[in-house]
Write a protein that holds these residues in place. Structure first.
Motif, PDB file in Angstrom:
ATOM      1  N   GLY B  20       0.792  -1.236   0.000  1.00 34.25           N
ATOM      2  CA  GLY B  20       0.000   0.000   0.000  1.00 34.25           C
ATOM      3  C   GLY B  20       0.816   1.273   0.000  1.00 34.25           C
ATOM      4  O   GLY B  20       0.308   2.339   0.321  1.00 34.25           O
ATOM      5  N   GLY B  21       2.079   1.190  -0.370  1.00 36.87           N
ATOM      6  CA  GLY B  21       2.888   2.399  -0.513  1.00 36.87           C
ATOM      7  C   GLY B  21       3.390   2.946   0.812  1.00 36.87           C
ATOM      8  O   GLY B  21       3.225   2.341   1.873  1.00 36.87           O
ATOM      9  N   GLU B  22       4.028   4.122   0.703  1.00 38.24           N
ATOM     10  CA  GLU B  22       4.650   4.750   1.863  1.00 38.24           C
ATOM     11  C   GLU B  22       3.645   5.040   2.970  1.00 38.24           C
ATOM     12  O   GLU B  22       2.488   5.381   2.694  1.00 38.24           O
ATOM     13  CB  GLU B  22       5.272   6.086   1.426  1.00 38.24           C
ATOM     14  N   ALA B  23       4.099   4.944   4.211  1.00 36.64           N
ATOM     15  CA  ALA B  23       3.250   5.276   5.355  1.00 36.64           C
ATOM     16  C   ALA B  23       3.456   6.741   5.716  1.00 36.64           C
ATOM     17  O   ALA B  23       4.318   7.414   5.155  1.00 36.64           O
ATOM     18  CB  ALA B  23       3.614   4.384   6.529  1.00 36.64           C
ATOM     19  N   ASP B  24       2.669   7.214   6.625  1.00 35.01           N
ATOM     20  CA  ASP B  24       2.879   8.519   7.272  1.00 35.01           C
ATOM     21  C   ASP B  24       2.611   9.733   6.397  1.00 35.01           C
ATOM     22  O   ASP B  24       3.275  10.748   6.554  1.00 35.01           O
ATOM     23  CB  ASP B  24       4.310   8.661   7.830  1.00 35.01           C
ATOM     24  N   PHE B  25       1.711   9.651   5.414  1.00 35.82           N
ATOM     25  CA  PHE B  25       1.279  10.944   4.894  1.00 35.82           C
ATOM     26  C   PHE B  25      -0.252  10.960   4.817  1.00 35.82           C
ATOM     27  O   PHE B  25      -0.862  10.557   3.852  1.00 35.82           O
ATOM     28  CB  PHE B  25       1.960  11.351   3.577  1.00 35.82           C
ATOM     29  N   PRO B  26      -0.866  11.432   5.892  1.00 36.10           N
ATOM     30  CA  PRO B  26      -2.328  11.452   5.971  1.00 36.10           C
ATOM     31  C   PRO B  26      -2.936  12.400   4.939  1.00 36.10           C
ATOM     32  O   PRO B  26      -2.286  13.384   4.545  1.00 36.10           O
ATOM     33  CB  PRO B  26      -2.613  11.946   7.386  1.00 36.10           C
ATOM     34  N   ARG B  27      -4.142  12.090   4.490  1.00 34.18           N
ATOM     35  CA  ARG B  27      -4.849  12.974   3.567  1.00 34.18           C
ATOM     36  C   ARG B  27      -5.064  14.315   4.260  1.00 34.18           C
ATOM     37  O   ARG B  27      -5.506  14.357   5.406  1.00 34.18           O
ATOM     38  CB  ARG B  27      -6.199  12.353   3.214  1.00 34.18           C
ATOM     39  N   GLU B  32      -9.124  21.773  -0.032  1.00 39.10           N
ATOM     40  CA  GLU B  32      -9.422  23.000  -0.770  1.00 39.10           C
ATOM     41  C   GLU B  32      -8.577  24.178  -0.291  1.00 39.10           C
ATOM     42  O   GLU B  32      -8.476  25.188  -0.969  1.00 39.10           O
ATOM     43  CB  GLU B  32     -10.927  23.322  -0.723  1.00 39.10           C
ATOM     44  N   ALA B  33      -7.974  24.033   0.892  1.00 40.32           N
ATOM     45  CA  ALA B  33      -7.152  25.134   1.409  1.00 40.32           C
ATOM     46  C   ALA B  33      -5.705  25.053   0.909  1.00 40.32           C
ATOM     47  O   ALA B  33      -4.914  25.955   1.129  1.00 40.32           O
ATOM     48  CB  ALA B  33      -7.163  25.111   2.940  1.00 40.32           C
ATOM     49  N   LEU B  34      -5.370  23.971   0.187  1.00 41.53           N
ATOM     50  CA  LEU B  34      -3.975  23.790  -0.241  1.00 41.53           C
ATOM     51  C   LEU B  34      -3.675  24.535  -1.535  1.00 41.53           C
ATOM     52  O   LEU B  34      -4.553  24.730  -2.369  1.00 41.53           O
ATOM     53  CB  LEU B  34      -3.683  22.302  -0.475  1.00 41.53           C
ATOM     54  N   THR B  35      -2.416  24.907  -1.705  1.00 42.01           N
ATOM     55  CA  THR B  35      -1.983  25.426  -3.004  1.00 42.01           C
ATOM     56  C   THR B  35      -1.816  24.237  -3.956  1.00 42.01           C
ATOM     57  O   THR B  35      -1.776  23.084  -3.519  1.00 42.01           O
ATOM     58  CB  THR B  35      -0.612  26.118  -2.897  1.00 42.01           C
TER      59      THR B  35
END
Ligand SMILES: Cc1cc2nc3c(=O)[nH]c(=O)nc-3n(C[C@H](O)[C@H](O)[C@H](O)COP(=O)(O)OP(=O)(O)OC[C@H]3O[C@@H](n4cnc5c(N)ncnc54)[C@H](O)[C@@H]3O)c2cc1C
Ligand SMILES: [Zn+2]
Lengths: 416, 88
Positions: B20-27, B32-35
Motif C-alpha cells: 500500500g505504498g509509503e506510510a505517514d502521509f495522511p490525507r 481546498e485550502a492547499l496550493t
C-alpha cells in the motif's frame, strides 16, 4: 578515434590485431567542468555525445558510481518502438526511432539495430479496441502501425498458439514494422567512444554523494573522489533519481522497483518479430544467437534490490508456455533485474528544477531504452540552452502541479 | 519472496498481501485550502527511500487488515511491523 571499417579490420588483422587502442580513455578527473552528467547509462552518455557534437560543449564529465553501462542500459530487453498513444510521447519516441535508423553510421559503431517488426497481441475485445485506437493515433502522428487479424499473426509467428480454445486466445493485434531490437551494451559503448573522441571525460567508480548550491544555483558536486565544480549538472541516474534529487532538497513523483528479465539457451530461429502481450505481461524476442529474451513485470513494493521476486518470473513463464507451447521445455540460462524509476503517468521527466543549472532526465521506468538517442538529443539541448527543446517541453516536472499529465499507461506501463 | 509479519496472523508469504505504498502521509484535512504545489506534493511526491522505509501493507488474503511494516529497501530485510498508532 580509430575508425572501424572493413579495410581497417583487414589491415590491422594482417598485423595481428596488435595496434588497436582502447575505445575510450581512462579519463583523469579535473576539478571543474562546464557541464557534469551524473550516470554513465545510455541516456547520460548520449547526452554527453550530443552536447559535444551538436552544441560544441566539450568541457564535460560523465560521472559513474559503478562501471559504464552497468545500470539499466545493460539490463533491458532491448525493445525499440514508437507506437505510443499521446502526441507528446509519439513525437519524442518517433524522433528517437528515426535516430536509431542511422545510429550505427552516426557512431561508427554497430549497435545491431534490427527492425524485425513488433507485434502487440490482444486477448480480449477491449484490448483489441484499445489497440485499434492506438493504431489510429499513431497514423495521425505519421508513425507506421497496422492492425492484424489472427490469421495474419499466425502466419507471421507460427509458433504462437492462435487456436481458439486456449487460455489466452489471440483475437488480433498490431504491427509496427519499423520496431525491433538493438544490442543494448553496444549503445552504451558506442556513445561512450564517440563522446570520448570529442573530448568528454568519462569517469567510472565516482559516486556523487552531495550537491552543493549557492543562491539557488548549483555550484559543485561532492563525490567519492572529491569535490568537482560545475555550473550545469544533469542527473541521469534512472532508479536512483530520488536519491540524487533529495541531495538538492527536490522531491520527485518517482517510485523505484525491481524489473526482471531472463534469457534462455539458444534455439534454432523460430520467429522474427518481437511479440508483446500486455494482458499476460509477456514480451519476448529471439536474438541473433537464438536465445529467447523474456521480460517480466515489476515487483509491487518499492525496492532497490537487484534480485526481484521469483513469483513474478513464475507468472511470466506460465503465460509464455501457454502462448508458445513449443518453449515449455527450454532451459533458462540467466535471470537479472534492474531498478526502474516509475512515474505516476508512465512518462519521463526531462526538465529543469527549482535549482538553477540543475536538470533531471529520469522517470523512464520500464521503457526508456528505446528513447536513448532522442532523450540524449533533447537533454543536451536543454543543458546547452538552459531551456527545454520543444520535444521535451511537455515532460517537465511542473506537469504534476499543473495537472497536464501524459498518461501512457496503455502503451507503456505494462509493455516495453 | 518476502515473509511479511502480520501483527494479527504472524509471518506469511507476500502473495497473501497487497503493498500500500509509503506510510505517514495522511490525507490533508482541508484539501481546498492547499496550493497546487501542496496538493501535488500530497498526490505525487514520495520519499522513495533507499534504505529504511516505513510502508503500509494489507493482509488481503488473510485478516484483511492494514498495518505498517518497516523494511530496508536495499536488502529487503524486514525491520519491524506494527499497527497504526502503535509501534513502529
Ligand atoms: C529488465 C529490464 C528490461 C527493460 N526492457 C526495456 C525494453 O525492452 N525497452 C525499453 O525501451 N526499455 C527497457 N527498459 C528500461 C530501460 O533500460 C531504462 O529506461 C533506461 O536504460 C534508463 O536509462 P539509462 O540507460 O540512462 O539508465 P542506467 O543505465 O541505469 O544509468 C544510470 C546510471 O547512473 C548511475 N548512478 C546511480 N547513482 C549514481 C550516483 N550517486 N553517482 C554516480 N552515478 C550514479 C548508475 O550506476 C547507472 O549506471 C528495461 C529495464 C529493465 C531493468
Ligand atoms: Zn493478518
Amino acid at each position: 578515434m580509430q575508425f572501424y571499417s572493413l579495410p581497417n579490420l583487414i589491415r590491422r588483422g594482417l598485423r595481428g590485431h596488435r595496434d588497436w587502442t582502447p575505445a575510450w580513455r581512462k579519463a583523469q578527473l579535473r576539478p571543474s567542468y562546464d557541464v557534469i552528467i551524473v550516470g554513465a547509462g545510455g541516456h547520460g552518455l548520449a547526452t554527453a555525445y550530443y552536447l559535444a557534437k551538436l552544441h560544441g560543449v566539450t568541457n564535460v564529465a560523465v560521472l559513474e558510481r559503478g562501471w559504464l553501462g552497468g545500470g539499466n542500459i545493460g539490463r533491458n530487453t532491448a525493445i525499440v518502438r514508437s507506437n505510443y498513444l499521446w502526441d507528446a510521447s509519439a513525437h519524442i519516441y518517433e524522433f528517437s526511432l528515426k535516430l536509431w535508423e542511422s545510429l550505427s553510421q552516426e557512431l561508427n559503431y554497430n549497435v545491431m539495430f534490427s527492425q524485425r517488426g513488433l507485434l502487440n497481441i490482444a486477448h480480449s475485445e477491449q484490448e483489441l479496441h484499445d489497440l485499434a485506437r492506438r493504431v489510429g493515433a499513431n497514423r495521425l502522428n505519421g508513425i507506421d502501425a497496422e492492425l492484424l487479424s489472427t490469421e495474419e499473426i499466425s502466419k507471421r509467428v507460427p509458433v504462437l498458439n492462435t487456436s481458439p480454445d486456449t487460455r489466452y486466445p489471440v483475437l488480433g493485434g498490431t504491427l509496427q514494422r519499423r520496431g525491433g531490437v538493438a544490442r543494448h551494451d553496444a549503445v552504451a559503448w558506442g556513445y561512450a567512444r564517440a563522446a570520448d573522441a570529442l573530448g568528454v571525460d568519462i569517469v567510472e567508480n565516482c559516486e556523487v554523494t552531495g550537491i552543493r548550491t549557492a543562491n539557488g544555483r548549483v555550484t559543485a558536486l561532492e563525490t567519492t573522489r572529491g569535490e568537482i565544480r560545475a555550473g550545469t549538472v544533469g542527473l541521469v541516474v534512472a532508479g536512483n533519481a530520488t536519491v540524487l534529487a533529495s541531495m538538492a532538497g527536490i522531491r520527485l513523483p518517482i517510485l523505484s522497483h525491481p524489473l526482471q528479465a531472463l534469457v534462455t539457451e539458444p534455439l534454432k530461429p523460430v520467429f522474427d518479430p518481437v511479440v508483446m502481450s500486455a494482458a499476460v505481461h509477456v514480451y519476448v524476442h529471439q536474438t541473433d544467437r537464438g536465445e529467447l529474451v523474456l521480460g517480466a513485470g515489476i515487483d509491487a513494493p518499492v525496492s532497490y534490490d537487484l534480485n526481484g521476486n521469483f513469483r513474478i518470473i513464475e507468472h511470466v513463464l506460465a503465460a509464455v508456455c501457454e502462448l508458445f507451447p513449443i518453449f515449455s521445455r527450454v532451459r533458462m540460462l540467466r535471470q537479472w533485474a534492474g531498478t526502474v524509476d516509475v512515474c505516476p503517468d508512465a512518462s519521463p521527466i526531462i526538465s529543469g528544477t527549482p535549482i538553477k543549472g540543475l536538470f533531471m532526465n529520469c522517470g523512464w521506468g520500464t521503457g526508456g531504452f528505446k528513447a536513448t538517442p532522442g532523450s540524449g538529443w533533447v537533454f543536451a539541448h536543454t543543458l546547452a540552452h538552459q531551456e527545454p527543446h520543444p520535444l521535451n517541453e511537455p515532460f517537465s516536472l511542473d506537469r504534476f502541479t499543473s495537472g497536464a499529465l501524459i498518461d501512457e499507461h496503455g502503451a507503456a506501463a505494462v509493455a516495453h | 519472496m518476502l515473509l511479511i509479519p502480520c501483527p494479527w496472523c504472524g509471518p506469511r508469504e507476500d502473495d497473501e498481501f497487497t503493498f500500500g505504498g509509503e506510510a505517514d502521509f495522511p490525507r490533508p484535512a482541508e484539501p481546498e485550502a492547499l496550493t497546487d504545489e501542496q496538493w501535488a506534493d500530497y498526490l505525487f511526491m514520495r520519499d522513495n527511500r533507499r534504505g529504511r522505509h516505513r510502508e503500509q501493507w494489507c493482509h488481503t488474503a488473510g485478516c484483511r487488515r492494514w498495518f505498517i511494516v518497516e523494511r530496508d529497501t536495499v536488502t529487503n530485510e524486514i525491520l519491524g511491523a506494527g499497527t497504526y498508532g502503535g509501534s513502529p
